[in-house]
Scaffold this motif. Structure first.
Motif, PDB file in Angstrom:
ATOM      1  N   MET A   5      52.986 103.415  80.374  1.00 32.14           N
ATOM      2  CA  MET A   5      52.281 102.163  80.274  1.00 32.14           C
ATOM      3  C   MET A   5      53.089 101.089  81.001  1.00 32.14           C
ATOM      4  SD  MET A   5      50.776 100.948  76.706  1.00 32.14           S
ATOM      5  CE  MET A   5      49.583  99.715  76.567  1.00 32.14           C
ATOM      6  N   LYS A   6      52.440 100.351  81.836  1.00 29.65           N
ATOM      7  CA  LYS A   6      53.121  99.369  82.665  1.00 29.65           C
ATOM      8  C   LYS A   6      52.803  97.966  82.177  1.00 29.65           C
ATOM      9  CE  LYS A   6      53.612  97.969  87.440  1.00 29.65           C
ATOM     10  NZ  LYS A   6      53.135  98.105  88.798  1.00 29.65           N
ATOM     11  N   PHE A   7      53.823  97.091  82.225  1.00 31.33           N
ATOM     12  CA  PHE A   7      53.637  95.700  81.793  1.00 31.33           C
ATOM     13  C   PHE A   7      52.871  94.925  82.847  1.00 31.33           C
ATOM     14  CE2 PHE A   7      55.154  91.268  81.938  1.00 31.33           C
ATOM     15  CZ  PHE A   7      54.674  90.847  80.713  1.00 31.33           C
ATOM     16  N   ALA A   8      51.868  94.183  82.390  1.00 31.60           N
ATOM     17  CA  ALA A   8      51.109  93.299  83.278  1.00 31.60           C
ATOM     18  C   ALA A   8      51.010  91.944  82.588  1.00 31.60           C
ATOM     19  CB  ALA A   8      49.723  93.865  83.541  1.00 31.60           C
TER      20      ALA A   8
ATOM     21  N   GLU B  10      59.452  91.210  77.040  1.00 30.09           N
ATOM     22  CA  GLU B  10      60.304  91.677  75.951  1.00 30.09           C
ATOM     23  C   GLU B  10      59.457  92.133  74.761  1.00 30.09           C
ATOM     24  OE1 GLU B  10      62.884  88.371  75.186  1.00 30.09           O
ATOM     25  OE2 GLU B  10      64.127  88.779  76.947  1.00 30.09           O
ATOM     26  N   ALA B  11      58.415  91.361  74.426  1.00 33.83           N
ATOM     27  CA  ALA B  11      57.530  91.737  73.322  1.00 33.83           C
ATOM     28  C   ALA B  11      56.811  93.046  73.643  1.00 33.83           C
ATOM     29  CB  ALA B  11      56.519  90.626  73.057  1.00 33.83           C
ATOM     30  N   PHE B  12      56.379  93.184  74.891  1.00 27.39           N
ATOM     31  CA  PHE B  12      55.724  94.428  75.324  1.00 27.39           C
ATOM     32  C   PHE B  12      56.681  95.608  75.184  1.00 27.39           C
ATOM     33  CE2 PHE B  12      54.986  97.487  78.754  1.00 27.39           C
ATOM     34  CZ  PHE B  12      53.700  97.906  78.447  1.00 27.39           C
ATOM     35  N   GLN B  13      57.919  95.402  75.622  1.00 30.02           N
ATOM     36  CA  GLN B  13      58.915  96.476  75.559  1.00 30.02           C
ATOM     37  C   GLN B  13      59.210  96.855  74.106  1.00 30.02           C
ATOM     38  OE1 GLN B  13      60.031  98.129  78.279  1.00 30.02           O
ATOM     39  NE2 GLN B  13      60.946  99.545  76.831  1.00 30.02           N
ATOM     40  N   LYS B  14      59.300  95.843  73.229  1.00 28.74           N
ATOM     41  CA  LYS B  14      59.533  96.137  71.807  1.00 28.74           C
ATOM     42  C   LYS B  14      58.368  96.924  71.229  1.00 28.74           C
ATOM     43  CE  LYS B  14      62.571  92.308  70.590  1.00 28.74           C
ATOM     44  NZ  LYS B  14      62.719  91.056  69.833  1.00 28.74           N
TER      45      LYS B  14
ATOM     46  N   TRP C 253      58.037  82.415  79.745  1.00 25.75           N
ATOM     47  CA  TRP C 253      56.944  82.999  78.992  1.00 25.75           C
ATOM     48  C   TRP C 253      56.710  84.450  79.428  1.00 25.75           C
ATOM     49  CZ3 TRP C 253      51.199  80.960  78.867  1.00 25.75           C
ATOM     50  CH2 TRP C 253      50.528  81.588  77.838  1.00 25.75           C
ATOM     51  N   LYS C 254      56.792  84.677  80.741  1.00 27.05           N
ATOM     52  CA  LYS C 254      56.619  86.050  81.259  1.00 27.05           C
ATOM     53  C   LYS C 254      57.726  86.953  80.716  1.00 27.05           C
ATOM     54  CE  LYS C 254      56.393  88.742  85.511  1.00 27.05           C
ATOM     55  NZ  LYS C 254      56.419  88.702  86.969  1.00 27.05           N
ATOM     56  N   THR C 255      58.951  86.462  80.712  1.00 35.92           N
ATOM     57  CA  THR C 255      60.078  87.241  80.216  1.00 35.92           C
ATOM     58  C   THR C 255      59.896  87.576  78.735  1.00 35.92           C
ATOM     59  OG1 THR C 255      61.539  86.189  81.820  1.00 35.92           O
ATOM     60  CG2 THR C 255      62.595  87.264  79.948  1.00 35.92           C
ATOM     61  N   LYS C 256      59.497  86.571  77.963  1.00 39.16           N
ATOM     62  CA  LYS C 256      59.280  86.813  76.531  1.00 39.16           C
ATOM     63  C   LYS C 256      58.127  87.790  76.309  1.00 39.16           C
ATOM     64  CE  LYS C 256      61.179  82.492  74.822  1.00 39.16           C
ATOM     65  NZ  LYS C 256      60.916  81.218  74.153  1.00 39.16           N
ATOM     66  N   SER C 257      57.082  87.674  77.104  1.00 40.53           N
ATOM     67  CA  SER C 257      55.959  88.605  76.994  1.00 40.53           C
ATOM     68  C   SER C 257      56.407  90.023  77.332  1.00 40.53           C
ATOM     69  CB  SER C 257      54.823  88.192  77.929  1.00 40.53           C
ATOM     70  OG  SER C 257      54.291  86.948  77.560  1.00 40.53           O
TER      71      SER C 257
END
Length: 144
Positions: A1-4, A118-122, A112-116
């Motif tokens: 799954m890739k982050f977008a 990080e949340a996706f990765q968690k 905001w992108k970085t936090k998103s």
């Protein structure tokens, strides 16, 4: 799954606006420096004319009047250049404020992108851990 990042287009627009603000600030700053060089050059010309004017011993009245006219002309041009310099200084300050604002906006969107991400990765880590836990439970139940 890739982050977008769902707001990537907004971030791209903000980065483009930031780049444009940098270019505008740079070009305005360059114009300010060019104007400062023109003023310095005009001051040198004015000094030379004053030196010629001070060497009155061998000058005729006509030459003195011509030098006075040239001094007046140079003084008028310097006044105009100083007015332009003041205007450009105000424009530089305005462009600098715009650049600061665009930098802050871009930084906010990047954070905001970085936090998103990080949340996706968690979330990805949690789902992976849940899957591994489930596999361990299935293995354990098959052994017993």
């Amino acid at each position: 799954m890739k982050f977008a990042f769902s707001f990537q287009k907004v971030l791209d627009v903000k980065e483009k606006e930031q780049e444009m603000a940098k270019q505008e600030y740079g070009s305005t700053k360059l114009r300010q420096l060019e104007l400062a060089e023109q003023i310095e050059g005009l001051e040198l010309v004015k000094e030379n004319v004053f030196k010629q004017y001070n060497d009155i011993d061998r000058k005729t009245v006509k030459e003195i009047l011509e030098l006075q006219l040239e001094i007046d002309h140079i003084s008028h041009r310097m006044k105009m250049l100083e007015d332009q310099s003041h205007q450009i200084h105000q424009e530089v300050e305005q462009k600098h404020q715009v650049l600061i604002q665009k930098n802050q906006e871009t930084k906010m969107w990047n954070q905001w992108k970085t936090k998103s991400m990080e949340a996706f990765q968690k979330q990805l880590d949690r789902s992976e851990q849940a899957m591994l836990d489930e596999m361990a439970v299935i293995r354990y139940t098959r052994r017993t």
